[in-house]
Design an enzyme around this catalytic site. Structure first.
Site, PDB file in Angstrom:
ATOM      1  N   SER A 110     -15.305  13.956   3.523  1.00  0.00           N
ATOM      2  CA  SER A 110     -14.607  12.672   3.417  1.00  0.00           C
ATOM      3  C   SER A 110     -14.704  12.164   1.985  1.00  0.00           C
ATOM      4  CB  SER A 110     -15.261  11.653   4.361  1.00  0.00           C
ATOM      5  OG  SER A 110     -14.767  10.337   4.146  1.00  0.00           O
ATOM      6  N   TYR A 147     -22.203   7.304   8.613  1.00  0.00           N
ATOM      7  CA  TYR A 147     -21.033   8.127   8.302  1.00  0.00           C
ATOM      8  C   TYR A 147     -21.223   8.834   6.967  1.00  0.00           C
ATOM      9  CZ  TYR A 147     -16.053   9.353   8.042  1.00  0.00           C
ATOM     10  OH  TYR A 147     -14.864  10.027   7.970  1.00  0.00           O
TER      11      TYR A 147
END
Length: 298
Positions: free
Chosen positions: A148, A161
């Site tokens: 990401s 995350y």
């Protein structure tokens, strides 16, 4: 791998978003598909769409699907074996499945942390290890692991995350180096998407305490952050597949990912202060909006 025609690709998280668009674009290029997801309804839709995409492009392919929890190691290995049993080979594994969990570190729920780590990180590890022997046996293989933008930079309320995506990045970069040394016909790419127009925000889990940092409750926060999702899933899939053909070590998906990567490289320490300043501004705007709405309601 200059062409996907005649190849076999396995994709996790294929029921929607980038997983689905990757499947459709590969189908259009004559690549057979082994698809998986926990969402069986969405997965069935993807299978039909992929078959239609192949037919429209004049391609003859095979598409199979499997309900799969990527955090289940035994299930992942069984799916890899089943894929080879069904197709005789497999050339690509897209470890794409992912979830989001937002909360201040002080309020992290350990069960939730285990949940997101199981899917975002261990799912990638299991997918890589389960498919790697089969990819080597094919003589031409590629592992595509989705990290990401948040695998390049940290953000407040995103510690869980961030942890999973930084881990995927490190794991995949090490993997690529080992594959280069082995010269076994298999390569790897780390994918770093920015804000992609998928359902990940709506499906994310957020604790009530996040309002302290964003000025919005969990549900309003999801809607707010979706405004920053500027790249379509179709465009993201196109960028990723072109990167695979060019055998790139990593790929930045979206202008926000490119810009943030440049900022982190240029300002590896002070970028954090910039992020904090922007978050405070957004929070103040949210609080001011809520105050105005309260006055109107009164």
């Amino acid at each position: 791998m200059k062409s996907f025609h005649g190849k076999v690709a396995a994709i996790t998280g294929a029921a929607s978003g980038m997983g689905r668009t990757l499947a459709l674009q590969l189908a259009g290029e004559g690549c057979s598909l082994s698809l998986s997801d926990v969402d069986t309804k969405g997965l069935t839709e993807t299978v039909k769409l992929a078959q239609n995409a192949a037919e429209k492009a004049g391609q003859s392919i095979k598409v199979t699907s499997q309900k799969l929890d990527v955090s289940n190691r035994e299930a992942m290995y069984a799916w890899a074996d089943k894929t080879v049993e069904d197709y005789g080979k497999v050339n690509l594994i897209f470890n794409n499945a992912g979830v989001a969990y937002a909360t201040p570190i002080e309020h992290i729920d350990y069960d939730r942390f285990d949940w997101i780590m199981g899917i975002n990180f261990w799912g990638v590890v299991y997918g890589t290890k389960a498919f790697l022997p089969h990819l080597k046996a094919s003589g031409e293989g590629h592992i595509i692991n989705t990290s990401s933008l948040f695998g390049l930079c940290a953000q407040p309320t995103q510690a869980c995350y961030n942890s999973t995506k930084f881990a995927v990045r490190g794991f995949t970069e090490s993997l690529r180096q080992e594959l280069d040394m082995m010269n076994c016909g298999v390569s790897a790419t780390s994918v770093h998407p920015g804000g992609i127009k998928t359902a990940i925000a709506r499906k994310s889990v957020a604790s009530p305490e996040i309002e302290e940092f964003t000025g919005a409750d969990a549900e309003a926060g999801k809607e707010f952050f979706e405004k920053f999702f500027i790249t379509s899933a179709e465009k993201a899939a196109d960028i990723i597949l072109k990167a695979v053909k060019k055998d790139k070590r990593r790929v930045l998906v979206g202008p926000d990912a490119v810009a943030m990567d440049a900022m982190v490289r240029t300002l590896p320490e002070s970028y954090q202060a910039i992020v904090v300043g922007q978050m405070k501004k957004m929070r103040d705007k949210q609080l001011a909006r809520k105050k105005r709405n309260a006055v109107k309601a009164a």
